[in-house]
Scaffold this motif. Structure first.
Motif, mmCIF file in Angstrom:
data_model
loop_
_atom_site.group_PDB
_atom_site.id
_atom_site.type_symbol
_atom_site.label_atom_id
_atom_site.label_comp_id
_atom_site.label_asym_id
_atom_site.label_seq_id
_atom_site.Cartn_x
_atom_site.Cartn_y
_atom_site.Cartn_z
ATOM 1 N N SER A 216 0.879 -1.256 -0.128
ATOM 2 C CA SER A 216 -0.221 -0.106 -0.103
ATOM 3 C C SER A 216 0.885 1.298 0.386
ATOM 4 O O SER A 216 0.679 2.260 -0.473
ATOM 5 N N SER A 219 2.599 1.045 -4.037
ATOM 6 C CA SER A 219 2.641 1.201 -5.369
ATOM 7 C C SER A 219 1.388 1.912 -5.579
ATOM 8 O O SER A 219 0.730 2.913 -4.668
ATOM 9 N N ASP A 220 1.069 2.249 -7.395
ATOM 10 C CA ASP A 220 0.221 2.626 -7.371
ATOM 11 C C ASP A 220 -1.126 1.990 -7.595
ATOM 12 O O ASP A 220 -2.720 2.444 -7.814
ATOM 13 N N THR A 221 -1.242 0.883 -8.569
ATOM 14 C CA THR A 221 -2.109 -0.153 -8.297
ATOM 15 C C THR A 221 -1.719 -1.458 -7.671
ATOM 16 O O THR A 221 -0.035 -2.073 -7.777
ATOM 17 N N VAL A 222 -2.865 -2.160 -7.295
ATOM 18 C CA VAL A 222 -2.834 -3.353 -6.531
ATOM 19 C C VAL A 222 -3.616 -4.074 -7.235
ATOM 20 O O VAL A 222 -4.969 -4.044 -7.329
ATOM 21 N N SER A 236 -4.218 1.778 -5.937
ATOM 22 C CA SER A 236 -3.857 0.983 -4.457
ATOM 23 C C SER A 236 -4.891 1.933 -3.446
ATOM 24 O O SER A 236 -5.533 1.173 -2.411
ATOM 25 N N GLU A 237 -5.054 3.692 -3.404
ATOM 26 C CA GLU A 237 -6.501 3.900 -2.395
ATOM 27 C C GLU A 237 -7.061 3.392 -2.388
ATOM 28 O O GLU A 237 -7.667 3.070 -1.004
#
Length: 320
Positions: A216, A219-222, A236-237
């Motif tokens: 978290s 990363s920008d994307t998970v 991510s958020e």
């Protein structure tokens, strides 16, 4: 601008043989139809339990494992069309164990300089200066180049691995559990180093970990992986603030809270991860899912985009 990396329905199956004749006894579906994209300068975090196929997918991205079907596209070209030497200049990997990934018979300076020698980059003196610069970038001193890997701590060895990775100025770096062998305090230092280097050199990361708090942060994307498939993917958020898939919710419920006065509501998953040799019918998560119903056992859901920007493979939200 096209994505730097694109995976199109990638699968990787391993044949399992047994007996004196080596007859095929089954097939391990390590990666089972993964599609995703990573843009230049971004970090894709890949999370999931041990055995879900994260490291195998990393090797497919790097070309260290050939895919069974599907396609890995890097810089708009299929990975199979790349010359091996040119590919290695553009794509590098940081491995999980910083000790076993370094040659114990070579000095640190020689380890970092090796790729420069192989690719004939610069003169002998320029390569020497490059090694000194890389050591400085990762927080080590020039004299460290004259030492052997066993003379360093785990965190220092991982810094050496990062320096070696940066020697060829790659566009994409795949980090396969780079923090799991390190102490928590050292993990924070390495994360800070990776983020700083990403900003400085416009690097793109695929960051693999089972530690969601780390993912978290970086990363920008998970993408959440289970039994070889992507179960949920998104910013991510958004994904951490409002997870939709029951598996993602269970993973996040296990993250320790920094506030001791707050009591987290744990979601206990029953049973073990099913065997990738004999995956369950329908949704692969349904035998352990607390919200499963009949449709989950009959059909396998595809990733479906939701209004939040997250895509989830769950019949609770319909499916394409």
């Amino acid at each position: 601008m096209p994505p730097l990396l694109e995976l199109i329905n990638v699968t990787k199956h391993f044949k399992v043989r047994s007996g004196m004749l080596g007859l095929q006894a089954g097939t391990v579906r390590a990666v089972d139809g993964v599609s995703l994209t990573v843009n230049k300068g971004e970090t894709l975090g890949l999370v999931g339990e041990s055995g879900c196929g994260k490291s195998t997918l990393a090797k497919c991205i790097m070309g260290l494992e050939s895919v069974t079907s599907g396609e890995v596209v890097f810089k708009g070209r299929s990975l199979s069309s790349w010359d091996e030497k040119k590919l290695r200049r553009n794509m590098q990997m940081v491995f999980q164990d910083p000790y076993s990934s370094l040659n114990p018979r070579q000095k640190i300076g020689s380890i970092i300089r090796e790729s420069l020698d192989i690719h004939h980059i610069g003169t002998k003196e320029e390569r020497k200066e490059k090694v000194i610069e890389l050591l400085r970038l990762v927080g080590l001193r020039q004299e460290h180049g004259q030492r052997y890997p066993h003379e360093f701590s785990g965190g220092q060895r991982q810094r050496v691995a990062v320096a070696r990775t940066l020697a060829l100025d790659p566009d994409l770096v795949v980090c396969d559990e780079p923090l799991s062998a390190l102490d928590v305090s050292v993990q924070a230092q390495v994360i800070g180093l990776l983020k700083d280097l990403q900003t400085r050199f416009d690097l793109t990361y695929v960051f693999i970990s089972h530690d969601l708090s780390v993912v978290s942060h970086i990363s920008d994307t998970v993408a959440v992986m289970y039994l070889g498939r992507i179960m949920e993917i998104g910013p991510s958020e958004t994904l951490f603030a409002d997870p939709k898939h029951p598996y993602t919710k269970a993973l996040l419920s296990a993250v320790l809270l920094p506030d001791p006065t707050r009591q987290a509501e744990r979601i206990a998953l029953t049973g073990d991860l099913p065997s990738p040799m004999n995956p369950p019918s329908g949704c692969p998560f349904h035998p352990r899912c607390p919200e499963a119903f009949d449709k989950c056992r009959r059909g396998r859901p595809n990733l479906m985009p939701l209004d939040t920007g997250v895509k989830t493979a769950c019949w609770l939200y319909g499916s394409e």
